[in-house]
Design a protein around this motif. Sequence first.
Motif, PDB file in Angstrom:
ATOM      1  N   UNK A 282       0.816  -1.210   0.000  1.00  0.00           N
ATOM      2  CA  UNK A 282       0.000   0.000   0.000  1.00  0.00           C
ATOM      3  C   UNK A 282       0.855   1.268   0.000  1.00  0.00           C
ATOM      4  N   UNK A 283       0.329   2.302  -0.650  1.00  0.00           N
ATOM      5  CA  UNK A 283       0.997   3.588  -0.652  1.00  0.00           C
ATOM      6  C   UNK A 283       0.591   4.425   0.544  1.00  0.00           C
ATOM      7  N   UNK A 284       1.247   5.573   0.676  1.00  0.00           N
ATOM      8  CA  UNK A 284       0.920   6.541   1.713  1.00  0.00           C
ATOM      9  C   UNK A 284       0.431   7.795   1.015  1.00  0.00           C
ATOM     10  N   UNK A 285      -0.759   8.250   1.369  1.00  0.00           N
ATOM     11  CA  UNK A 285      -1.438   9.320   0.653  1.00  0.00           C
ATOM     12  C   UNK A 285      -0.531  10.500   0.349  1.00  0.00           C
ATOM     13  N   UNK A 286      -0.452  10.801  -0.965  1.00  0.00           N
ATOM     14  CA  UNK A 286       0.241  11.976  -1.505  1.00  0.00           C
ATOM     15  C   UNK A 286       1.754  11.981  -1.303  1.00  0.00           C
ATOM     16  N   UNK A 287       2.303  10.925  -0.727  1.00  0.00           N
ATOM     17  CA  UNK A 287       3.757  10.910  -0.520  1.00  0.00           C
ATOM     18  C   UNK A 287       4.430   9.699  -1.159  1.00  0.00           C
ATOM     19  N   UNK A 288       3.983   8.523  -0.806  1.00  0.00           N
ATOM     20  CA  UNK A 288       4.639   7.303  -1.273  1.00  0.00           C
ATOM     21  C   UNK A 288       3.698   6.490  -2.155  1.00  0.00           C
ATOM     22  N   UNK A 289       4.060   6.242  -3.410  1.00  0.00           N
ATOM     23  CA  UNK A 289       3.162   5.472  -4.287  1.00  0.00           C
ATOM     24  C   UNK A 289       3.061   4.022  -3.857  1.00  0.00           C
ATOM     25  N   UNK A 290       1.956   3.405  -4.225  1.00  0.00           N
ATOM     26  CA  UNK A 290       1.778   1.974  -3.989  1.00  0.00           C
ATOM     27  C   UNK A 290       2.661   1.183  -4.938  1.00  0.00           C
ATOM     28  N   UNK A 291       2.923  -0.056  -4.585  1.00  0.00           N
ATOM     29  CA  UNK A 291       3.581  -1.005  -5.475  1.00  0.00           C
ATOM     30  C   UNK A 291       2.509  -1.987  -5.948  1.00  0.00           C
ATOM     31  N   UNK A 292       2.378  -2.108  -7.253  1.00  0.00           N
ATOM     32  CA  UNK A 292       1.363  -2.987  -7.835  1.00  0.00           C
ATOM     33  C   UNK A 292       2.008  -4.257  -8.360  1.00  0.00           C
ATOM     34  N   UNK A 293       1.236  -5.329  -8.400  1.00  0.00           N
ATOM     35  CA  UNK A 293       1.732  -6.627  -8.854  1.00  0.00           C
ATOM     36  C   UNK A 293       0.627  -7.370  -9.573  1.00  0.00           C
ATOM     37  N   UNK A 294       1.010  -8.393 -10.318  1.00  0.00           N
ATOM     38  CA  UNK A 294       0.037  -9.286 -10.949  1.00  0.00           C
ATOM     39  C   UNK A 294      -0.303 -10.398  -9.967  1.00  0.00           C
ATOM     40  N   UNK A 295      -1.612 -10.678  -9.838  1.00  0.00           N
ATOM     41  CA  UNK A 295      -2.053 -11.646  -8.836  1.00  0.00           C
ATOM     42  C   UNK A 295      -3.386 -12.251  -9.240  1.00  0.00           C
ATOM     43  N   UNK A 296      -3.429 -12.832 -10.433  1.00  0.00           N
ATOM     44  CA  UNK A 296      -4.683 -13.354 -10.969  1.00  0.00           C
ATOM     45  C   UNK A 296      -5.313 -14.403 -10.070  1.00  0.00           C
ATOM     46  N   UNK A 297      -4.502 -15.240  -9.437  1.00  0.00           N
ATOM     47  CA  UNK A 297      -5.074 -16.306  -8.609  1.00  0.00           C
ATOM     48  C   UNK A 297      -5.489 -15.814  -7.224  1.00  0.00           C
ATOM     49  N   UNK A 298      -5.214 -14.551  -6.899  1.00  0.00           N
ATOM     50  CA  UNK A 298      -5.735 -13.949  -5.683  1.00  0.00           C
ATOM     51  C   UNK A 298      -5.142 -14.456  -4.392  1.00  0.00           C
ATOM     52  N   UNK A 299      -3.974 -15.094  -4.445  1.00  0.00           N
ATOM     53  CA  UNK A 299      -3.363 -15.561  -3.205  1.00  0.00           C
ATOM     54  C   UNK A 299      -2.415 -14.495  -2.656  1.00  0.00           C
ATOM     55  N   UNK A 300      -1.600 -14.852  -1.707  1.00  0.00           N
ATOM     56  CA  UNK A 300      -0.689 -13.890  -1.082  1.00  0.00           C
ATOM     57  C   UNK A 300       0.677 -13.859  -1.753  1.00  0.00           C
ATOM     58  N   UNK A 301       0.836 -14.616  -2.825  1.00  0.00           N
ATOM     59  CA  UNK A 301       2.103 -14.641  -3.553  1.00  0.00           C
ATOM     60  C   UNK A 301       1.923 -13.896  -4.872  1.00  0.00           C
TER      61      UNK A 301
END
Length: 525
Positions: A282-301
């Motif tokens: 997760x990002x921090x509002x207006x300061x640190x962008x989120x990191x996005x990933x591919x996760x089609x199977x919806x698990x924690x990996x």
Amino acid sequence: VEEIAMNNILHKTLKAAAIFTLHLLFLQNAYANNVVVSNISLTGQSTGSDFTFVEFDITWDNSWSVNTGPSQQDVCWIFVKYSTDSGLTWKHATLATSGHIAASGSGVSAGSDGKGVFIGSDNFFTGTVNFSDVRLKWEYGIDGVPDNQTVEVKVFAIEMADVPTGAFAVGSGGSETSAFTLTTINTADATTTPTGSGSLGGEAGGFPTGQTAPANASWPNGFFLFRCMKYEISQEQYKDFLNCLTYDQQTTRTATAPSSAAGTGALSSTNANRNGIDIQTPGVASTTPAVYANNLDGDSNFNEAVDGQNIACNFLRWMDGAAYLDWAGLRPMTELEYEKACRGNQVPVANEFAWGSTSIASSAYTLANAGATNEGIATNYATTSGVGNCTYDVTDGSINGPVRAGIFAANASNTADNRVRSGAGFYGIMELSGNLREQAVSISSLTGRNFTGSLGDGSLSANGNATNSDWPGFAVVEVTSVIGSGFRGSAHDKAVALGRVSDRTNASATAGALRFGDLGFRGVR
């Protein structure tokens, strides 16, 4: 025919060439439909002239450079992003307009705007290309980067196909809804009024018979050479784009707040219709962008091999796709360019699909290796002569979403009727009739006719919008419809008739602020 894009990152302090020390943060050999960029380094720095070379290797499968039926080639559009604040913000690197060093067997064609280069084979060739030690000249002084600055560098590659200069037809003379009156476009002057007889049917001119002329003669009417993305933007490509944006830009270009919990979907909070782009950190509002990933199977990996990186990216509004193209140095296509990308320079067939026939698969597909780089059609792949493969509401079956880009070309049963079975346009461009709806500039509105075809400059506004004033959607409020844009083609949940090349049922329809699971995007240059 199965390549799209990827990126690698290098962390490097710019110093005199003799004392270069390489510090790799990470080198990600991701396989996004078989384009691989690897072994990135900075070398050959000139502190006197404020440039250095970005060196890398690149390989992709099913490349071509041919002089028959038709004479054209595929290429990769390469551009570079850099960060001077440890990856918090990313800027577009200015590449020289000359002085690049091509790999053996390749050619490098630099953009005159310094936003990127095209790389392709320099001789007639089909197969897998392996270009080693490509060196692109980065004029970091123009970007205001000092000689001793620590930088991180990302290299992006998007595969594209030539759509050569020459006459082509719009409209087919068939029964498609709201189709153009059959016209041969035989001049680059988009204001030339149709008249006389065209070699490919109807009258000949610079815009379709019965339409209002564009506002300028250089409106992109498709006559001149352009290069078109082979595939719709993939989920990996859009994820990589998001990971180069600020928090505020991410907020505009996603459906959920970047500060949302890990595992929250970026474009669909529930990861509907096979969209698997999630927030990883997760990002921090207006300061640190989120990191996005591919996760089609919806698990924690995250970013596993089955996480749908190569599935076409849906839920893209016009403003999302336009922002991606501006960031990448590309531009939207017009609906005339869409028809040329489909049928090429051929005499039109009434009611044809992108592969040039009126026949289409009609049984529901099932998938093998769902979400993987080799996701394929397990059952009901059409092999009857003249029958094209395509996802629309009948063949989608229980898939309920877009499939991997290039999926039909890679099928083991694709041994004959290659273009038809692959569902490809005349120049090898994939999924033009189905999978996701294409978004294009419409000639039917004043706003669309004011489009000049300006190219993206690699940077976005502070809130993440494209900055090209001639593009539809410039300066509009996100909740309004984007006048001047529209949809062409069908999609996994849409009727078959929409997939006909000349069907214009939704040519002036726009999604505005709404994201739909059947909307994709691709660009040209």
